[in-house]
Design an enzyme around this catalytic site. Structure first.
Site, PDB file in Angstrom:
ATOM      1  CB  VAL A  23      -0.978   0.033   1.197  1.00  0.00           C
ATOM      2  CG1 VAL A  23      -1.937  -1.145   1.129  1.00  0.00           C
ATOM      3  CG2 VAL A  23      -0.223   0.039   2.522  1.00  0.00           C
ATOM      4  N   GLY A  24       2.169   1.122   0.109  1.00  0.00           N
ATOM      5  CA  GLY A  24       3.036   2.298   0.081  1.00  0.00           C
ATOM      6  C   GLY A  24       3.635   2.685   1.418  1.00  0.00           C
ATOM      7  CE  LYS A  25       3.849  -1.778   5.880  1.00  0.00           C
ATOM      8  NZ  LYS A  25       3.320  -2.555   4.747  1.00  0.00           N
ATOM      9  CE  LYS A  47       9.669  -3.968   6.885  1.00  0.00           C
ATOM     10  NZ  LYS A  47       8.446  -3.370   6.324  1.00  0.00           N
ATOM     11  CD  GLU A 119       8.259   0.189   6.119  1.00  0.00           C
ATOM     12  OE1 GLU A 119       7.770  -0.474   5.182  1.00  0.00           O
ATOM     13  OE2 GLU A 119       9.354   0.766   6.045  1.00  0.00           O
ATOM     14  N   GLY A 120       5.896  -1.299  10.080  1.00  0.00           N
ATOM     15  CA  GLY A 120       5.428  -2.665  10.214  1.00  0.00           C
ATOM     16  C   GLY A 120       5.533  -3.463   8.929  1.00  0.00           C
ATOM     17  CB  ALA A 121       5.917  -6.870   8.110  1.00  0.00           C
ATOM     18  N   GLY A 122       3.072  -5.544   6.497  1.00  0.00           N
ATOM     19  CA  GLY A 122       1.654  -5.803   6.262  1.00  0.00           C
ATOM     20  C   GLY A 122       0.793  -4.919   7.140  1.00  0.00           C
ATOM     21  N   GLY A 180      -1.037   5.981   0.243  1.00  0.00           N
ATOM     22  CA  GLY A 180       0.336   5.610  -0.083  1.00  0.00           C
ATOM     23  C   GLY A 180       0.728   5.793  -1.532  1.00  0.00           C
TER      24      GLY A 180
END
Length: 250
Positions: A23-25, A47, A119-122, A180
């Site tokens: 989504v553009g994170k 991360k 920054e998360g994953a998913g 995003g």
């Protein structure tokens, strides 16, 4: 319903999550970092879990550093399979990640930086391990606000509302939502969502990054970051003007 946009309020820590994958994170994280670096702030990007990338391949943090410039980056766990952290850890036999590890690393970075971006994953509830722990648990442990990065198109309103509702139910603060990737030629659903996304999130629209910004050089990226993010991040994005322009095209 109009959701007011807050003026720039410096925060020392921000968790960036998405309504899903792709989504553009990373672009949004890099844009926030780029503006902060340009303003003279010391920035770190954490991360917790990188999936789908081999041991010697560049991951999301390499992209953030390329676009944002002088940032400290830290990755806690890397899994080669493009799966959730829990599934990737199980398949690879590598250790699972825990919220306490995330909180500890972010707190340590906070001691020597003005801004720490996690920054998360998913999405927010993608599982770290078999105990059901998620990025939401790490955000709660940190007491950090959670920025939601959403898609522009059809289906995004439900995913955004679910993410925001879960965050709020878990005692997390959602300061806003950022689109995003906003295409040059948005379709009808996207144009309509420009006004509906902040309502779904129950929080202001804090930006919309132009599609393809990740392929730009650092100087051009900084210009696009400034244009695509609100004054809350030090940018110049005006949600009212954005929404008016979108409405005029429907």
């Amino acid at each position: 319903m109009r959701v007011p946009v807050l003026a720039w309020t410096p925060v020392s820590m921000l968790v960036v999550t998405g309504t899903g994958t792709g989504v553009g994170k990373t672009a949004v994280t890099a844009a926030i970092a780029a503006l902060a670096v340009d303003s003279g702030r010391r920035v770190a990007v954490l991360k917790p879990a990188q999936t789908g990338v081999g041991p010697d391949e560049p991951g999301d943090l390499a992209e953030v550093a390329r676009l944002a410039g002088d940032v400290t980056t830290r990755e806690l766990q890397r899994y080669p399979d493009p799966l959730s952290p829990e599934a990737a850890a199980r398949r690879s036999g590598l250790p699972v990640l825990t919220p306490s590890q995330v909180a500890s690393a972010a707190t340590e970075l906070d001691e020597t930086h003005d801004l720490v971006l996690v920054e998360g994953a998913g999405g927010l509830l993608v599982r770290f391990g078999p105990d059901g722990s998620t990025l939401a648990d790490a955000a709660w442990a940190l007491g950090a606000p959670v920025l939601v990065v959403a898609e522009a198109g059809l289906g995004t309103l439900n995913a955004t509302a679910l993410t925001a509702e879960v965050a709020t139910a878990r005692g997390l603060h959602v300061p806003g939502v950022v689109i995003g990737s906003w295409p040059a030629e948005p379709d009808l659903a996207m144009l309509s969502n420009a006004a509906d996304l902040p309502v779904a999130a129950g929080a202001p629209l804090l930006g919309a990054l132009a599609a393809g910004v990740g392929g730009l050089g650092r100087e051009q990226f900084l210009d696009r970051a400034r244009a695509g993010l609100s004054p809350w991040f030090g940018g110049e994005f005006d949600p009212e003007q954005f929404q008016k322009a979108a409405a005029a095209r429907t």
